[in-house]
Write a protein that holds these residues in place. Sequence first.
Motif, PDB file in Angstrom:
ATOM      1  N   GLU A  66       0.831  -1.209   0.000  1.00  0.00           N
ATOM      2  CA  GLU A  66       0.000   0.000   0.000  1.00  0.00           C
ATOM      3  C   GLU A  66       0.865   1.259   0.000  1.00  0.00           C
ATOM      4  OE1 GLU A  66      -3.874   1.752   2.394  1.00  0.00           O
ATOM      5  OE2 GLU A  66      -2.408   0.531   3.488  1.00  0.00           O
ATOM      6  N   ARG A  69       2.510   1.368  -3.392  1.00  0.00           N
ATOM      7  CA  ARG A  69       1.537   1.262  -4.493  1.00  0.00           C
ATOM      8  C   ARG A  69       1.945   0.173  -5.495  1.00  0.00           C
ATOM      9  NH1 ARG A  69      -1.334   3.462  -1.316  1.00  0.00           N
ATOM     10  NH2 ARG A  69      -2.793   5.143  -1.760  1.00  0.00           N
ATOM     11  N   VAL A  71       1.241  -3.751  -5.932  1.00  0.00           N
ATOM     12  CA  VAL A  71       0.559  -4.977  -5.533  1.00  0.00           C
ATOM     13  C   VAL A  71       1.458  -6.190  -5.729  1.00  0.00           C
ATOM     14  CG1 VAL A  71      -1.500  -6.406  -5.926  1.00  0.00           C
ATOM     15  CG2 VAL A  71      -1.640  -3.926  -6.184  1.00  0.00           C
ATOM     16  N   TYR A 145      -1.834  -5.932 -12.481  1.00  0.00           N
ATOM     17  CA  TYR A 145      -2.539  -5.348 -11.349  1.00  0.00           C
ATOM     18  C   TYR A 145      -2.941  -3.891 -11.564  1.00  0.00           C
ATOM     19  CZ  TYR A 145      -0.358  -9.442  -9.218  1.00  0.00           C
ATOM     20  OH  TYR A 145       0.053 -10.714  -8.944  1.00  0.00           O
ATOM     21  N   LYS A 149      -6.045  -1.761  -9.560  1.00  0.00           N
ATOM     22  CA  LYS A 149      -5.765  -0.625  -8.686  1.00  0.00           C
ATOM     23  C   LYS A 149      -6.618   0.592  -9.035  1.00  0.00           C
ATOM     24  CE  LYS A 149      -1.292  -0.357  -9.195  1.00  0.00           C
ATOM     25  NZ  LYS A 149       0.117   0.073  -8.976  1.00  0.00           N
ATOM     26  N   TRP A 155      -7.590  -0.306  -2.318  1.00  0.00           N
ATOM     27  CA  TRP A 155      -6.703  -0.547  -1.185  1.00  0.00           C
ATOM     28  C   TRP A 155      -7.468  -0.775   0.113  1.00  0.00           C
ATOM     29  CZ3 TRP A 155      -2.040  -2.049  -2.054  1.00  0.00           C
ATOM     30  CH2 TRP A 155      -1.373  -1.638  -3.219  1.00  0.00           C
TER      31      TRP A 155
END
Length: 352
Positions: A66, A69, A71, A145, A149, A155
């Motif tokens: 997180e 940023r 994944v 991903y 996102k 998140w």
Amino acid sequence: MTSGMVGHPSTSAIDHGLSGSLGPRLQAIQPSFKMNPGDLGILKSTLLPSIGIYSCFSLATFIAAERTRRVELKDWLWPSGQVATAWWAAIGRPMYEKGVSFLDAWTGLSWTQKLLLGCVTAWGARLFARIASRSLKRGGDDPRYEASKKEPGFWKSALFNMFLPEAAVLSVISLPFTVPFTTSGTTLSLTTTTLDTVRAAGAALFGIGFGMEVLADTQLELHRRERSDLCRHGVWGLVRHPNYLGDTLVHISFAVLNIADSFNPIVLLGPLANYAFLRYVGGDKQTEASQEERYQADDPKKFGQLKMWRKEQNSFWPSLRDLTKPWAFAVAGCGLIAVVVEEGLQTTFDMQ
């Protein structure tokens, strides 16, 4: 990208020439982890600890993902978490619970258990290095991903929708290399010759799968340095996803090696869970969906190649026609090499 036990009499610690004070110490260590196959204790001694370990790993990975940023950090955990879990079950747990040394815990393993732990470590270390180096070289998140996102509140829900569910899956996948170190006894009655044959088969299967993964990653990397189209040669000419096939064969080999020592049918859930995940969740299905979306938007040539490739080549399992190709024999040769290496290492350990 995983406690000592009593192995088969033909490969037990005593048969490896242990004597003096070390033998009684190891005998004192091992019975404490005995458990009959099918006991409810298997949930407490194997699956629940794995879930706890992977959940902690996943939580820490989620926090890092997180903040950065990215994944794809959860992909770093996939191989490294399995190796860590295997070493905890085999070595860390007896050291912690019984206060034995690393050497005592290691010597207390049968040859098949040492082989299993070594195979898990070799597979996980290589895959982790591959994922990490590719990630660092890319400098950004995995394209698979990026679309996820962009979803609102990604998140806020990713921990429970993506990271922790994978922790549960990993706990099941790890059964072939946690159960044999926390249970004893076997549901099978096999001769020593048969056990040796099964162990050789497990080593061969590992060699084939491991070799296919290495060849797939190496050939893909070399292809990308020279060309911009899809890689469809080498082992990529056998199936569209040879790396996932290799991974599947490796995990099947872990279950096969269990048969050569202390087999509990529950370990079969490991390769089944791994296969289901690679086929229908985060493997070839996710990869090709991402490729189709990206190529259709940015690379019409690759998109056309992908559509044609789907018509000509199987996604995961090779056809009988593909098994006659030279690269299929090359991969089979990796299995033969693995058997020779296993026999050599066993002879070396027996002489020590």
